[in-house]
Design an enzyme around this catalytic site. Sequence first.
Site, PDB file in Angstrom:
ATOM      1  N   ARG A 180       9.894  14.615  -5.841  1.00  0.00           N
ATOM      2  CA  ARG A 180       8.502  14.391  -6.251  1.00  0.00           C
ATOM      3  C   ARG A 180       8.019  15.651  -6.940  1.00  0.00           C
ATOM      4  O   ARG A 180       8.151  16.747  -6.392  1.00  0.00           O
ATOM      5  CB  ARG A 180       7.597  14.090  -5.058  1.00  0.00           C
TER       6      ARG A 180
ATOM      7  N   HIS B 100       5.819   6.272 -10.877  1.00  0.00           N
ATOM      8  CA  HIS B 100       5.885   6.226  -9.402  1.00  0.00           C
ATOM      9  C   HIS B 100       6.540   4.901  -8.999  1.00  0.00           C
ATOM     10  O   HIS B 100       5.895   4.016  -8.432  1.00  0.00           O
ATOM     11  CB  HIS B 100       4.459   6.358  -8.833  1.00  0.00           C
TER      12      HIS B 100
ATOM     13  N   GLN C 245       6.485   3.093  -5.403  1.00  0.00           N
ATOM     14  CA  GLN C 245       5.189   2.509  -5.034  1.00  0.00           C
ATOM     15  C   GLN C 245       5.091   1.054  -5.515  1.00  0.00           C
ATOM     16  O   GLN C 245       4.531   0.192  -4.840  1.00  0.00           O
ATOM     17  CB  GLN C 245       4.057   3.344  -5.637  1.00  0.00           C
TER      18      GLN C 245
ATOM     19  N   ASP D 258      -6.621   3.477  -8.451  1.00  0.00           N
ATOM     20  CA  ASP D 258      -5.966   4.726  -8.046  1.00  0.00           C
ATOM     21  C   ASP D 258      -6.988   5.845  -8.253  1.00  0.00           C
ATOM     22  O   ASP D 258      -8.034   5.624  -8.892  1.00  0.00           O
ATOM     23  CB  ASP D 258      -4.716   4.939  -8.924  1.00  0.00           C
TER      24      ASP D 258
ATOM     25  N   CYS E 115      -2.816   2.590  -4.008  1.00  0.00           N
ATOM     26  CA  CYS E 115      -1.597   3.275  -3.527  1.00  0.00           C
ATOM     27  C   CYS E 115      -1.907   4.306  -2.458  1.00  0.00           C
ATOM     28  O   CYS E 115      -1.042   4.653  -1.669  1.00  0.00           O
ATOM     29  CB  CYS E 115      -0.858   3.903  -4.698  1.00  0.00           C
TER      30      CYS E 115
ATOM     31  N   ARG F 247       5.713   0.973   1.957  1.00  0.00           N
ATOM     32  CA  ARG F 247       6.418   2.094   1.314  1.00  0.00           C
ATOM     33  C   ARG F 247       7.704   2.390   2.073  1.00  0.00           C
ATOM     34  O   ARG F 247       8.743   2.671   1.486  1.00  0.00           O
ATOM     35  CB  ARG F 247       5.548   3.362   1.314  1.00  0.00           C
TER      36      ARG F 247
HETATM   37  N1  NVA Z   1      -1.831   8.849  -9.537  1.00  0.00           N
HETATM   38  C1  NVA Z   1      -1.746   9.474  -8.231  1.00  0.00           C
HETATM   39  C2  NVA Z   1      -0.845   8.694  -7.334  1.00  0.00           C
HETATM   40  C3  NVA Z   1      -0.733   9.216  -5.924  1.00  0.00           C
HETATM   41  C4  NVA Z   1       0.188   8.411  -5.076  1.00  0.00           C
HETATM   42  C5  NVA Z   1      -1.272  10.910  -8.380  1.00  0.00           C
HETATM   43  O1  NVA Z   1      -0.330  11.144  -9.140  1.00  0.00           O
HETATM   44  O2  NVA Z   1      -1.852  11.789  -7.752  1.00  0.00           O
HETATM   45  N1   CP Z   2       1.056   6.524  -2.330  1.00  0.00           N
HETATM   46  C1   CP Z   2       1.694   7.704  -2.194  1.00  0.00           C
HETATM   47  O1   CP Z   2       2.664   8.035  -2.906  1.00  0.00           O
HETATM   48  O2   CP Z   2       1.224   8.476  -1.183  1.00  0.00           O
HETATM   49  P1   CP Z   2       1.640   9.986  -0.902  1.00  0.00           P
HETATM   50  O3   CP Z   2       1.144  10.813  -2.040  1.00  0.00           O
HETATM   51  O4   CP Z   2       0.960  10.305   0.398  1.00  0.00           O
HETATM   52  O5   CP Z   2       3.143  10.053  -0.790  1.00  0.00           O
END
Ligand code: NVA
Ligand code: CP
Length: 311
Positions: free
Chosen positions: A106, A133, A136, A228, A269, A297
């Site tokens: 990540r 992502h 998700q 989101d 999400c 998830r």
């Molecule tokens: N768009 C958000 C998704 C988090 C799961 C981010 O990248 O922070």
């Molecule tokens: N939805 C999601 O990816 O959550 P986290 O950022 O907590 O992993």
Amino acid sequence: MNIKGRSFLTLKDFTPEEIGGLIDLAADLKAKKKQGIFGNSLAHKNVALIFEKTSTRTRCAFTVGAVDEGGHPEYLGIHDIQLGGKESVADTARVLGRMFDGIEFRGFKHSTVEELAQYAGVPVWNGLTDDYHPTQILADFLTIREQFGRLKGINFCFLGDGRNNMANSFLVGCGKMGVNLTIIAPKSLWPQEDLVELAKGYAAEAGSTITITEDMNAVEGQDVLYTDVWASMGEEDKTAERVALLRPYQINSEVMAKTGKKETIFMHCLPAVKGNEVTEEVFESEQSVVFDEAENRMHTIKAVMVATIGD
Ligand code: NVA
Ligand code: CP
């Protein structure tokens, strides 16, 4: 479905049958876990979990998913390893690939997860980048299937930041799986034209539609309203500007009612900023399935690991 040995970087690399197969496997693993039945397909498998950005769901899903199947997860925070500082991505990939059976990443640049996959020699899984992502989407599609009994033909609407990793991933995923996707966002936050064209190509094959609009009336007839955060991780400096720009795209009770369907569900999400992209009232309502998504998830990420490195 046989995707043994493959990386999972975006859904572009997978056929609708393979994506459906992963969702089926996740549903099966979920049902078995509820009965207290666990597999052992990750026994003697070690998985590295690299996190440049923070995470609750993704980190815990990989950890619990691996342990449930007899595997060993190792969390590698950005301050714990040499990546990006003293050691290049390619060298880190080659070192970890000699010790681990799979690597989750990540972080920020999508090119980092691609480079890891290029050099690791073992499957690499995208746990979120600035652009995509994909795990998700698997969880969200499993959740929709649980709610409606199907995916194909569902009217799915994403509101808010139409060019972030979630919107991009829904373009690919909905196109591939025959879900009708509407993105409602201000023009300045529309997705890149080449990705929209790619998604429209997938959708034409699957028999669904892709619509990008600024018009909030497009929520009419939608089965799912999804949103989101307005400023994703790494864009915190844009928060004030986004709040001002995206205020009209908040999902509140009026917007939910405007779908004209009592069965419409609310999805996110998570983590959510209540009062911005969604009101507390909608988040806590009967129509909200956000914690089913969060649970899913784990089942879907477990399926990705089992399918790519499991015995
Ligand atoms: N768009 C958000 C998704 C988090 C799961 C981010 O990248 O922070
Ligand atoms: N939805 C999601 O990816 O959550 P986290 O950022 O907590 O992993």
